[in-house]
Each structure stands twice: as C-alpha cells, then as structure tokens.
Design a protein around this motif. Sequence first.
Motif, PDB file in Angstrom:
ATOM      1  N   GLU A  29     -30.644 -14.173   1.832  1.00  0.00           N
ATOM      2  CA  GLU A  29     -31.189 -12.948   2.405  1.00  0.00           C
ATOM      3  C   GLU A  29     -32.110 -12.237   1.412  1.00  0.00           C
ATOM      4  OE1 GLU A  29     -32.000  -9.988   5.084  1.00  0.00           O
ATOM      5  OE2 GLU A  29     -30.971 -11.886   5.377  1.00  0.00           O
ATOM      6  N   ILE A  30     -33.214 -11.694   1.926  1.00  0.00           N
ATOM      7  CA  ILE A  30     -34.127 -10.914   1.083  1.00  0.00           C
ATOM      8  C   ILE A  30     -33.461  -9.580   0.754  1.00  0.00           C
ATOM      9  CG2 ILE A  30     -36.414  -9.881   0.909  1.00  0.00           C
ATOM     10  CD1 ILE A  30     -37.310 -11.715   3.138  1.00  0.00           C
ATOM     11  N   ASP A  31     -33.479  -9.221  -0.501  1.00  0.00           N
ATOM     12  CA  ASP A  31     -32.945  -7.931  -0.896  1.00  0.00           C
ATOM     13  C   ASP A  31     -33.805  -6.807  -0.321  1.00  0.00           C
ATOM     14  OD1 ASP A  31     -30.957  -9.114  -2.374  1.00  0.00           O
ATOM     15  OD2 ASP A  31     -32.131  -9.143  -4.224  1.00  0.00           O
ATOM     16  N   GLN A  32     -33.182  -5.650  -0.167  1.00  0.00           N
ATOM     17  CA  GLN A  32     -33.957  -4.468   0.199  1.00  0.00           C
ATOM     18  C   GLN A  32     -34.894  -4.102  -0.951  1.00  0.00           C
ATOM     19  OE1 GLN A  32     -34.003  -2.690   3.130  1.00  0.00           O
ATOM     20  NE2 GLN A  32     -32.776  -4.403   3.914  1.00  0.00           N
ATOM     21  N   PRO A  33     -36.049  -3.500  -0.648  1.00  0.00           N
ATOM     22  CA  PRO A  33     -36.957  -3.087  -1.730  1.00  0.00           C
ATOM     23  C   PRO A  33     -36.228  -2.215  -2.748  1.00  0.00           C
ATOM     24  CG  PRO A  33     -38.001  -2.800   0.411  1.00  0.00           C
ATOM     25  CD  PRO A  33     -36.566  -3.134   0.677  1.00  0.00           C
ATOM     26  N   ASN A  34     -36.390  -2.524  -4.032  1.00  0.00           N
ATOM     27  CA  ASN A  34     -35.795  -1.691  -5.065  1.00  0.00           C
ATOM     28  C   ASN A  34     -36.833  -0.682  -5.563  1.00  0.00           C
ATOM     29  OD1 ASN A  34     -37.506  -3.051  -6.897  1.00  0.00           O
ATOM     30  ND2 ASN A  34     -35.932  -4.592  -7.336  1.00  0.00           N
ATOM     31  N   TYR A  35     -36.460   0.078  -6.555  1.00  0.00           N
ATOM     32  CA  TYR A  35     -37.341   1.155  -7.033  1.00  0.00           C
ATOM     33  C   TYR A  35     -38.673   0.606  -7.518  1.00  0.00           C
ATOM     34  CZ  TYR A  35     -38.586   5.619  -9.226  1.00  0.00           C
ATOM     35  OH  TYR A  35     -39.216   6.782  -9.560  1.00  0.00           O
ATOM     36  N   GLN A  36     -38.646  -0.501  -8.256  1.00  0.00           N
ATOM     37  CA  GLN A  36     -39.887  -1.087  -8.758  1.00  0.00           C
ATOM     38  C   GLN A  36     -40.754  -1.609  -7.613  1.00  0.00           C
ATOM     39  OE1 GLN A  36     -41.059  -1.015 -11.993  1.00  0.00           O
ATOM     40  NE2 GLN A  36     -42.919  -1.663 -10.945  1.00  0.00           N
ATOM     41  N   ASP A  37     -40.112  -2.163  -6.588  1.00  0.00           N
ATOM     42  CA  ASP A  37     -40.869  -2.606  -5.412  1.00  0.00           C
ATOM     43  C   ASP A  37     -41.632  -1.439  -4.800  1.00  0.00           C
ATOM     44  OD1 ASP A  37     -40.005  -5.272  -5.549  1.00  0.00           O
ATOM     45  OD2 ASP A  37     -38.186  -4.817  -4.408  1.00  0.00           O
ATOM     46  N   TRP A  38     -40.948  -0.298  -4.676  1.00  0.00           N
ATOM     47  CA  TRP A  38     -41.604   0.874  -4.103  1.00  0.00           C
ATOM     48  C   TRP A  38     -42.739   1.367  -4.997  1.00  0.00           C
ATOM     49  CZ3 TRP A  38     -41.660   2.048   0.668  1.00  0.00           C
ATOM     50  CH2 TRP A  38     -40.569   1.783   1.487  1.00  0.00           C
ATOM     51  N   ASP A  40     -44.596  -0.464  -6.868  1.00  0.00           N
ATOM     52  CA  ASP A  40     -45.694  -1.408  -6.678  1.00  0.00           C
ATOM     53  C   ASP A  40     -46.427  -1.143  -5.365  1.00  0.00           C
ATOM     54  OD1 ASP A  40     -44.996  -2.613  -9.055  1.00  0.00           O
ATOM     55  OD2 ASP A  40     -43.854  -4.236  -8.113  1.00  0.00           O
ATOM     56  N   ILE A  41     -45.649  -0.887  -4.314  1.00  0.00           N
ATOM     57  CA  ILE A  41     -46.255  -0.613  -3.007  1.00  0.00           C
ATOM     58  C   ILE A  41     -47.080   0.667  -3.043  1.00  0.00           C
ATOM     59  CG2 ILE A  41     -45.716   0.026  -0.617  1.00  0.00           C
ATOM     60  CD1 ILE A  41     -43.311  -1.885  -0.816  1.00  0.00           C
ATOM     61  N   LEU A  42     -46.538   1.720  -3.657  1.00  0.00           N
ATOM     62  CA  LEU A  42     -47.272   2.984  -3.743  1.00  0.00           C
ATOM     63  C   LEU A  42     -48.552   2.820  -4.552  1.00  0.00           C
ATOM     64  CD1 LEU A  42     -44.473   5.686  -4.245  1.00  0.00           C
ATOM     65  CD2 LEU A  42     -45.467   4.792  -2.142  1.00  0.00           C
ATOM     66  N   LYS A  43     -48.493   2.009  -5.600  1.00  0.00           N
ATOM     67  CA  LYS A  43     -49.682   1.762  -6.405  1.00  0.00           C
ATOM     68  C   LYS A  43     -50.737   1.031  -5.586  1.00  0.00           C
ATOM     69  CE  LYS A  43     -52.008   1.436 -10.344  1.00  0.00           C
ATOM     70  NZ  LYS A  43     -53.142   0.580  -9.936  1.00  0.00           N
ATOM     71  N   GLN A  44     -50.323   0.034  -4.796  1.00  0.00           N
ATOM     72  CA  GLN A  44     -51.274  -0.701  -3.977  1.00  0.00           C
ATOM     73  C   GLN A  44     -51.895   0.201  -2.912  1.00  0.00           C
ATOM     74  OE1 GLN A  44     -49.990  -4.716  -2.661  1.00  0.00           O
ATOM     75  NE2 GLN A  44     -48.296  -4.496  -4.095  1.00  0.00           N
ATOM     76  N   GLU A  45     -51.087   1.074  -2.306  1.00  0.00           N
ATOM     77  CA  GLU A  45     -51.624   2.007  -1.315  1.00  0.00           C
ATOM     78  C   GLU A  45     -52.606   2.978  -1.962  1.00  0.00           C
ATOM     79  OE1 GLU A  45     -47.943   2.212   1.897  1.00  0.00           O
ATOM     80  OE2 GLU A  45     -48.261   3.863   0.490  1.00  0.00           O
ATOM     81  N   SER A  46     -52.264   3.441  -3.155  1.00  0.00           N
ATOM     82  CA  SER A  46     -53.148   4.346  -3.881  1.00  0.00           C
ATOM     83  C   SER A  46     -54.476   3.680  -4.214  1.00  0.00           C
ATOM     84  CB  SER A  46     -52.456   4.830  -5.171  1.00  0.00           C
ATOM     85  OG  SER A  46     -53.310   5.671  -5.908  1.00  0.00           O
ATOM     86  N   ASP A  47     -54.411   2.423  -4.663  1.00  0.00           N
ATOM     87  CA  ASP A  47     -55.639   1.688  -4.986  1.00  0.00           C
ATOM     88  C   ASP A  47     -56.491   1.476  -3.743  1.00  0.00           C
ATOM     89  OD1 ASP A  47     -54.860   1.546  -7.609  1.00  0.00           O
ATOM     90  OD2 ASP A  47     -54.133  -0.525  -7.503  1.00  0.00           O
ATOM     91  N   LEU A  48     -55.846   1.182  -2.615  1.00  0.00           N
ATOM     92  CA  LEU A  48     -56.582   0.932  -1.381  1.00  0.00           C
ATOM     93  C   LEU A  48     -57.292   2.185  -0.894  1.00  0.00           C
ATOM     94  CD1 LEU A  48     -57.361  -0.906   0.951  1.00  0.00           C
ATOM     95  CD2 LEU A  48     -55.184  -0.326   2.060  1.00  0.00           C
TER      96      LEU A  48
END
Length: 317
Positions: A29-38, A40-48
């Motif tokens: 099973e894929i783990d739920q997003p952890n703090y570092q995942d979030w 990374d996602i926020l950084k990608q959204e910010s860059d976009l």
Amino acid sequence: MIPKTGIEMYQKRLFALYKNQIYTHLESEIDQPNYQDWLDILKQESDLIQYKIAKKSDSSPLNILLGDSLSMWFPNSLLPSGTLWLNQGISGDTTSGILKRLDIFAKNNPNNIYILAGINDLKNKVPIVEILKNYQKILNYIQQHYPDTQILVQSVFPTQLPTKTLTFSIQNSLIRELNQNLAQQVQNQGSLYLDFHQRFTNTPGNIRSELTTDGLHLSLEGYKVWQFALKQTESRLTNNRDDNYQKWLQKSSGFPLDGQSYNWVSYKVQPGDTLEKIALKTLGRDDFDYCDLIAIRNNLTSEMLLINDVIEIPQLI
C-alpha cells in the motif's frame, strides 16, 4: 486501502507516479503523504504559479493562505474570485513548522499573505509566549523578504473539545489569550490583524456546532463564514474602507455613492431576501463592494438574512 471512487483511484495513481512508481506494480500500500511530501507539492505548486505569472498568462493579484489543516482544506470554490490563490496549508503544522518553510514561495512576490496558525501549538502544549516568539520571527521574515506584501494575521478560531472524534482538549480561554496577545503584537509590527473569532462562537464562547465537523475542523458552513470574512477583507482593502470609514458609515445618517446621495432607513427582512438582492434593489448593483456597504452598516457577517430581522438599508434621496 482499496479506492472506493474514481477520484480516489486517480489520486492513488497520481501519488504513485509522484513516488516514481506504477500503481499496478505496487508491492504494498502507498503511504499517505508525509510532511516532506507536502512540502514538495507546495513547492511545485508555487513554482508553477510563478511560471504562469512570469509568462503573464494570468495577471490577477496573488494571495497566499498560510497555515495548517484549516487552510489546507479550504474549498477552492469558496475562495474569493478575481484573485489567484496559492494554498500553503499543511495538516498538523505549527508556527515553528511554518517558520521553516517560508522560502517555498520566495519567487512569487504575493500581494497578500493570510496567516492562520497556533491551534496545533496549543494542542501540543506549547506556551503562548513561545507561539508569540515564533509569530514574531514569521512576521520579521516576511517583512524582510517580501517588502511589498501585505501580511494579514487571522485570529485562531474557537473549538468545542473533546469530542468522540477528537479526544484531546484545547481550552477556549487559552485561544482567547493567544488572540489578545497576537492582536497587539501584529498591530505593533505594522501588519493587519483580522479578528474573525467572534464569527464562529456561540454564547458560551465555543465554536458553533453547525460550523464544525469534529469540534476543531470546519464544516462547509464554517468555510462559508470564513469565505464571507475574506470577501469583506478583500473588498475593504481594495476600496480603502478602513476602521475609521467603517465607524463613520455605522453612525452616519447617509452617504454619497456614484454621484448620488443616500439615507439609511429601517427595513424588515422578508422571505427570500439576501444581501445581494437588497443591494441590487437599493443601490442598483449586486457586486460585493455594494453589498458590503449594507453589511458594514449593520455589522453583518453573512450574506443570508434572518426573516423579520430589522436592518438599515440605503434609500436614494
């Protein structure tokens, strides 16, 4: 956990790709997003969003929601229109956590940053003095690195804990103490403090039951209350309707608007009345800027009105 809907399946597969995996080849099973995942996602959204602004594909003002799960779960459909919104909320985050990730949106040069944080600090028994120190560092950092950005610190919302879902307790007296100190600190720093706390409280000072799902997090109705507060804030900033103007409008017998003069008259709310309908009928426009004139006069915190309530509405002279 087996996905139960198409959107859950899509999200699982998307997250698998994010982890450089193929969903059908997963061994576990894929783990739920952890703090570092979030992060990374926020950084990608910010860059976009920075890329889109740089390419001038969208020239709308940019606002940032910075905080914890309350901000993270803000429904996109309820965010005030006419503005780009970048959601930088992470579930469970604290003021110390937020302090460490303020560089994520460094290239964005936002117009406004709305901060809501502190409830998880209180949950973790962090002393109020420590929370205030973190807030001071957050404000100092933003003012130094984002000199053209307006900082708006929102009061921490009330709770009703413990519940069956959440067994811990956060005393509302501590929340009020934090808000009182935070308001003074923010004002001394030259930023804006937004006191939304009372919009969510019942008579005993707890969060109103219809505004929460578990005594802490907001229901859809709770987010509508927050939405209205943000719309009022955005409108008043745009139109320079500061505290002095609001106090004047609440006491004046009338006011000028669009080259015409109006008096205030009493009106009993009828079935089907909303703020928009009354603004359209009395002022000829139902734009929120016009609605908010009536809201300011009557200290309204919702677009919905209670039947038979007596309010004051504009009347053309």
